[in-house]
Design a protein around this motif. Structure first.
Motif, short mmCIF file in Angstrom:
data_model
loop_
_atom_site.label_atom_id
_atom_site.label_comp_id
_atom_site.label_asym_id
_atom_site.label_seq_id
_atom_site.Cartn_x
_atom_site.Cartn_y
_atom_site.Cartn_z
N GLU A 68 1.22 -1.25 0.42
CA GLU A 68 -0.14 0.07 -0.20
C GLU A 68 1.18 1.74 0.19
O GLU A 68 0.30 2.36 0.08
N ASP A 69 2.51 0.97 0.30
CA ASP A 69 3.18 1.99 0.11
C ASP A 69 3.73 2.57 -1.50
O ASP A 69 4.01 3.45 -1.44
N THR A 70 3.43 1.65 -2.38
CA THR A 70 4.28 1.69 -3.01
C THR A 70 3.84 3.34 -3.61
O THR A 70 4.20 3.51 -5.02
N LEU A 71 2.47 3.47 -4.45
CA LEU A 71 1.85 5.09 -4.43
C LEU A 71 2.57 5.77 -3.97
O LEU A 71 3.02 6.89 -5.39
N GLY A 72 2.73 5.91 -2.43
CA GLY A 72 3.08 6.83 -2.44
C GLY A 72 4.54 6.88 -2.88
O GLY A 72 5.24 8.34 -2.80
N VAL A 73 5.87 6.02 -3.09
CA VAL A 73 7.09 5.91 -3.32
C VAL A 73 6.91 7.05 -4.36
O VAL A 73 8.10 7.46 -4.75
N PHE A 74 6.44 6.31 -5.00
CA PHE A 74 6.14 6.62 -6.92
C PHE A 74 5.77 8.28 -7.01
O PHE A 74 6.34 8.97 -7.65
N LEU A 75 4.75 8.74 -6.63
CA LEU A 75 4.71 10.18 -6.15
C LEU A 75 5.61 10.97 -5.94
O LEU A 75 6.28 11.89 -6.27
N ARG A 76 6.42 10.63 -4.68
CA ARG A 76 7.77 10.75 -4.33
C ARG A 76 9.39 11.09 -5.30
O ARG A 76 9.65 12.25 -5.93
N PHE A 77 9.27 9.93 -5.93
CA PHE A 77 9.96 9.63 -6.88
C PHE A 77 9.79 10.44 -7.85
O PHE A 77 11.19 11.55 -8.60
N LYS A 114 15.96 26.95 -1.63
CA LYS A 114 17.70 26.41 -1.43
C LYS A 114 17.31 24.61 -1.50
O LYS A 114 17.95 24.25 -1.87
N GLN A 115 16.16 24.13 -0.80
CA GLN A 115 15.97 22.97 -0.86
C GLN A 115 13.94 22.85 -0.95
O GLN A 115 13.71 24.05 -0.16
N VAL A 116 13.41 22.03 -1.27
CA VAL A 116 12.15 21.36 -1.74
C VAL A 116 11.55 20.36 -0.63
O VAL A 116 12.49 19.68 -0.86
N ALA A 117 10.46 20.04 0.29
CA ALA A 117 10.14 19.11 0.58
C ALA A 117 9.57 17.98 -0.13
O ALA A 117 9.06 18.29 -1.66
N ILE A 118 9.81 16.89 0.06
CA ILE A 118 9.36 15.70 -1.58
C ILE A 118 8.39 14.64 0.06
O ILE A 118 9.02 14.27 0.97
N ASN A 119 7.48 15.26 -0.66
CA ASN A 119 6.59 14.11 0.24
C ASN A 119 4.94 13.51 -0.81
O ASN A 119 4.60 14.42 -2.01
N SER A 120 4.55 12.87 -0.32
CA SER A 120 3.20 12.47 -1.70
C SER A 120 2.13 13.01 -1.28
O SER A 120 0.93 12.79 -2.39
N SER A 121 1.56 14.07 -0.36
CA SER A 121 0.64 14.88 -0.02
C SER A 121 0.66 15.65 0.79
O SER A 121 1.94 16.26 0.43
N GLY A 122 -0.54 16.54 0.09
CA GLY A 122 0.26 18.00 0.90
C GLY A 122 0.60 19.20 -0.10
O GLY A 122 0.56 18.66 -1.34
N GLU A 123 1.38 20.30 0.37
CA GLU A 123 1.58 21.48 -0.52
C GLU A 123 2.90 20.51 -0.97
O GLU A 123 3.24 21.45 -2.50
N SER A 124 4.04 19.24 -0.67
CA SER A 124 4.98 18.93 -1.19
C SER A 124 4.72 18.16 -3.10
O SER A 124 4.88 18.42 -3.77
N ALA A 125 2.72 17.92 -3.41
CA ALA A 125 2.31 18.36 -4.86
C ALA A 125 2.80 19.20 -5.85
O ALA A 125 2.47 20.09 -5.34
N ILE A 126 3.23 18.29 -6.91
CA ILE A 126 3.14 18.95 -8.15
C ILE A 126 2.72 19.43 -8.96
O ILE A 126 2.41 20.10 -9.84
N LEU A 127 0.68 18.51 -9.04
CA LEU A 127 0.31 18.79 -9.47
C LEU A 127 -1.39 18.81 -8.07
O LEU A 127 -1.33 18.07 -7.26
N SER A 128 -2.52 19.10 -8.76
CA SER A 128 -3.41 19.46 -8.08
C SER A 128 -3.68 17.98 -7.67
O SER A 128 -4.02 18.38 -6.18
N ASP A 129 -3.70 17.29 -8.12
CA ASP A 129 -4.25 15.57 -7.96
C ASP A 129 -2.58 14.74 -8.13
O ASP A 129 -3.45 14.97 -9.75
#
Length: 438
Positions: A68-77, A114-129
């Motif tokens: 169940e963690d694979t999607l989050g890993v992919f989105l962060r990648f 200088k640096q950006v947060a990498i996370n699969s949810s919230g403000e780190s997303a690079i698209l609205s969905d």
């Protein structure tokens, strides 16, 4: 069978596709291109998709994540790759400057940090969905149809894994790989200024023109669809060859190009020529219908007779070209299978009226056509005839648009039939870069 390969970004909603033609042109487009959608136009996008799924599978097999963690890993990648590609791209390199990066707007806004947060949810997303509108949502179906992904949320096929090991992994330092896996497994911060080794190495691996190995791999799987189950062997590969010989790969498809291709295919591949001919025949009706319905949306309060008079003045008494009844009869059985007999009947009526230059009858046919489509969507028709004064009651109004001139009708074209995505991928896998052809 072919409609199972859906373009995730183009699902019909009540406020789109008023004549319900999307599944129709999809069906005929799928008969020449069995694996792509309108959005899958980037080999680099497919590369990121495969790499992200590959790394998620490695982490799963190592017991470091759960399924169940694979999607989050992919989105962060995907986020990491977006920043890496943006920071390493060369504005003077045409391949880099024009390459589409999903999420580019948010990535660009954050590029001064200088640096950006990498996370699969919230403000780190690079698209609205990011799941729906990123590579996971837009490219996965085509990658499966191309036999690059298995069914399910995890992993890549054996062919894709072999290519990743041979081509991409040797470009990434072992220490970079370890840091990258930690980042996409747990999330964290990615240093942009100065660029971290992850940004530099991953960006270089995904930068510029495709290597010869990438060109060969993506051409086989994506362009020629040699492993796709829905296409006769060699048919899409033959279409690729004709596209390269007769079209400008940097531009969208048009009637003149496709007509040349059909003529050449007649002697080399009669089945391909037949399928292309069906697209040409179908578009000859769908394109003017789209124009006319758009015109009606800007004619609230006018009578159908008045709009028909404008069309007659601008387009002539003969109606749009390329509407021979014999060829049109060939596409109707499949149209009825896909869209139903009522839509097929309205298309038949509109075709007959337009081929005779009877614009008023064509308009009234299209209004009934729209009413049927919207009824099936539990929605109101976009345009009705006012019962009191007989004028157009436009419920879903559109902007005023320039009506194509009579001289422009010969080349009128509205729908892509997935050909533009294929042309884009062919341009990326051609060496030297392919442009205008004779």
């Amino acid at each position: 069978m072919f409609l199972t390969l859906e373009d995730p970004r183009a699902r019909v909603k009540g406020s789109r596709d008023p004549l319900g033609v999307q599944p129709i042109w999809w069906t005929f487009g799928r008969r020449v291109i069995g694996n792509l959608t309108t959005q899958t136009d980037s080999c680099r996008g497919f590369a990121v998709l495969l790499l992200g799924r590959y790394f998620a599978q490695r982490l799963l097999e190592a017991g470091e994540i759960k399924e169940e963690d694979t999607l989050g890993v992919f989105l962060r990648f995907e986020q990491v790759c977006g920043y890496a590609r943006h920071f390493v791209r060369d504005a003077d390199d045409p391949e880099d400057a024009t390459e589409r990066i999903l999420g580019f707007e948010r990535i660009s806004r954050r590029s001064n940090e200088k640096q950006v947060a990498i996370n699969s949810s919230g403000e780190s997303a690079i698209l609205s969905d990011q799941k729906a509108y990123g590579l996971w949502g837009l490219f996965s179906v085509s990658a499966r149809a191309s036999k690059l992904l298995p069914y399910g949320p995890v992993g890549v096929t054996e062919a894709a894994a072999g290519f990743i090991k041979e081509h991409y992994l040797p470009q990434l330092d072992v220490r970079v790989l370890d840091s990258l896996k930690d980042l996409i497994r747990e999330g964290g911060e990615l240093r942009l200024k100065p660029p971290s080794n992850i940004v530099n190495d991953l960006g270089q691996a995904l930068k510029g023109r495709l290597s010869a190995a990438e060109q060969a791999f993506f051409r086989e799987h994506l362009c020629e669809a040699r492993h796709n189950d829905n296409m006769p062997p060699g048919l899409q590969a033959g279409f690729c060859d004709l596209l390269e010989r007769h079209t400008d790969l940097q531009r969208g498809i048009n009637r003149q190009e496709l007509t040349r291709i059909q003529k050449d295919a007649d002697g080399e591949n009669p089945e391909l020529a037949k399928r292309i001919g069906h697209i040409l025949t179908l578009e000859a009706l769908l394109a003017p219908c789209d124009v006319i319905f758009g015109l009606l949306r800007a004619r609230h309060g006018q009578s159908p007779e008045r709009v028909a008079e404008q069309l007659r003045n601008d387009w002539g008494d003969d109606g749009p070209p390329h509407l021979p009844s014999g060829k049109f009869e060939e596409v109707l059985p499949r149209t009825a299978e896909v869209a139903g007999s009522e839509v097929e009947g309205h298309m038949r009526g509109a075709h007959q009226a337009l081929s005779q230059g009877d614009y008023e009858s064509a308009i009234r046919e299209m209004l009934q056509w729209n009413e049927h489509i919207m009824t099936n969507r539990n929605a109101a028709p976009w345009i009705r005839i006012d019962e009191e004064d007989g004028t157009l009651d436009v419920r879903y109004r559109g902007p005023e648009q320039r009506l194509p001139r009579r001289t422009e009708l010969d080349s009128l074209w509205r729908y892509s039939y997935f050909i533009n995505a294929l042309k884009a991928l062919l341009a990326q896998t051609s060496d030297p870069p392919a442009g205008a052809r004779s």
